[in-house]
Design a protein around this motif. Structure first.
Motif, mmCIF file in Angstrom:
data_model
loop_
_atom_site.group_PDB
_atom_site.id
_atom_site.type_symbol
_atom_site.label_atom_id
_atom_site.label_comp_id
_atom_site.label_asym_id
_atom_site.label_seq_id
_atom_site.Cartn_x
_atom_site.Cartn_y
_atom_site.Cartn_z
ATOM 1 N N MET A 316 35.786 -9.824 -58.990
ATOM 2 C CA MET A 316 36.177 -10.247 -57.639
ATOM 3 C C MET A 316 37.124 -11.443 -57.616
ATOM 4 O O MET A 316 37.994 -11.531 -56.766
ATOM 5 N N LYS A 320 36.562 -14.080 -53.342
ATOM 6 C CA LYS A 320 35.631 -13.003 -52.982
ATOM 7 C C LYS A 320 34.239 -13.284 -53.519
ATOM 8 O O LYS A 320 33.237 -12.948 -52.884
ATOM 9 N N ASP A 323 32.576 -15.757 -51.237
ATOM 10 C CA ASP A 323 32.210 -15.068 -49.989
ATOM 11 C C ASP A 323 31.007 -14.159 -50.197
ATOM 12 O O ASP A 323 30.126 -14.059 -49.349
#
Ligand code: ADP
Ligand code: MG
Length: 367
Positions: A316, A320, A323
């Motif tokens: 990721m 990401k 998150d």
């Protein structure tokens, strides 16, 4: 291959670090560090506690198992057996392993055993949750790049495109009630390599418990999982190795009943024309993931999840990954430590009391 016995596993990542001032422990450590799990045992201090350690080579990596207490002996014997059983079940190289048979069955449905059913469920859950960053169907790509047999090469774009055509776990039909799995596309192949070691260490913790062991720690190629606390009642200290594998630590994390699992591009890789290609693939591009991260460590009570997520968050990249933790960290029960290619060290808030680093200033990420 730089550590003590000159025969260090390439996947070694996390090492146990001596508690301060335990000279005897350090000596033990120096001898066993090559096997990637240096348990600093309090055994020299608490001689009354029985300790049993065993080194095993399986799943393509070096493992060290240590258990304490009266039942340590039987527990370790059982653990070694269990590792070999799972290795035989999950190895991809052989048509006789269960994974080999699933891959041969292709579009004919295959009835999974209890272990592979559990791995399948975890893998599909991770696939969904990570938006495909974790994908157990990348195996055809792994073969193409030569990671399965060591014949490394950079494939052509045509080859990658062709392989990508059969990558994507949404084309796996799995019926959890019956345990039957079927591939939708001809040529698909699966591989549990991204979670197998975490699953195995989860199983070992269960086995230890069943055997009446309350304190144990295992390192499966640097993937560490601990049962309970150290025999002296203090938390286990696990050192997270640097990508340079230079004997330093990214940080030391104190754990109890948790796994500490790291994925990095420095573990398995080859070089061609001055470029480095590693074994964690981005299922979207078919190339080794270049997300700006050098390593991802996951701390969680769930070893399978920790292993799967270390691979996933590596794919990721920082934004990401952060998150993802904010969205799912609490529900899944995990914390992270990320090292970026600029040398920044980020860690999730839940580790504040457990993680220290001499390597870099930790940037704490809050939920
Ligand atoms: P290691 O097994 O070296 O500790 P990982 O846990 O990160 O490292 O797993 C890497 C393995 O996972 C690869 O060898 C391959 O079998 C598999 N794999 C590679 N890329 C992915 C991916 N995007 N999703 C799931 N599995 C992957
Ligand atoms: Mg993994």
């Amino acid at each position: 291959m730089k550590n003590v016995a000159g025969d260090l596993p390439e996947t070694t990542k996390n090492r146990f670090r001596p508690a301060r001032g335990m000279a005897a422990g350090i000596a033990v450590c120096a001898l066993t560090a090559a096997l990637s799990g240096c348990v600093l045992s309090a055994s020299s201090v608490f001689a009354a506690d029985k300790k049993k350690s065993r080194d095993v080579f399986a799943m393509d990596t070096y493992m060290t198992l240590t258990a304490y207490g009266d039942h340590a002996d039987e527990a370790i014997d059982g653990a070694v057996e269990e590792i070999h059983r799972l290795d035989a079940l999950l190895t991809t190289g052989s048509g006789t392993s269960e994974v080999g048979q699933i891959n041969e069955a292709q579009q004919n449905s295959y009835l999974l055993s209890e272990d592979t059913a559990s791995l399948m469920e975890s893998s599909l859950l991770l696939y969904e949750a990570t938006d495909g960053a974790f994908d157990l169907t990348v195996y055809p790509l792994m073969k193409l790049w030569g990671f399965t047999d060591g014949n490394f090469r950079v494939p052509s774009q045509e080859e990658i495109d062709a392989a990508l055509g059969v990558v994507g776990a949404d084309a796996i039909e799995y019926d959890a009630s019956s345990g039957r799995v079927t591939f939708d596309k001809n040529g698909m192949e699966i591989d549990f390599g991204g979670i197998a070691k975490g699953y195995t260490s989860d199983r070992l913790m269960e086995l230890f418990r069943e055997n009446g062991v309350e304190s144990a720690i295992v390192s499966l190629g640097g993937n560490v999982q601990a049962l309970g606390k150290k025999p002296d009642g203090s938390p286990w200290k696990v050192g997270i190795q640097t990508p340079e594998e230079d004997g330093r630590y990214l940080g030391i994390v104190e754990i109890e009943d948790q796994a500490v699992i790291t994925s990095g591009g420095y573990e398995r890789f080859f070089e061609e024309d001055g470029r480095t290609y590693h074994h964690i693939l981005d299922p979207e591009t078919g190339y080794p993931a270049e997300s700006g991260l050098l390593s991802v460590t996951i701390v969680s009570p769930d070893g399978t999840l920790a292993d799967g997520l270390s691979t996933s968050l590596f794919v990721m990249g920082e934004e990401k990954a952060v998150d993802f933790w904010k969205a799912h960290g609490e529900a899944f029960g995990f914390e992270f430590v990320l090292l970026t290619d600029e040398g920044r060290l980020l860690a999730s808030d839940g580790l504040r009391d457990a993680l220290t680093s001499d390597y870099a200033k930790i940037e704490w990420v809050e939920g």
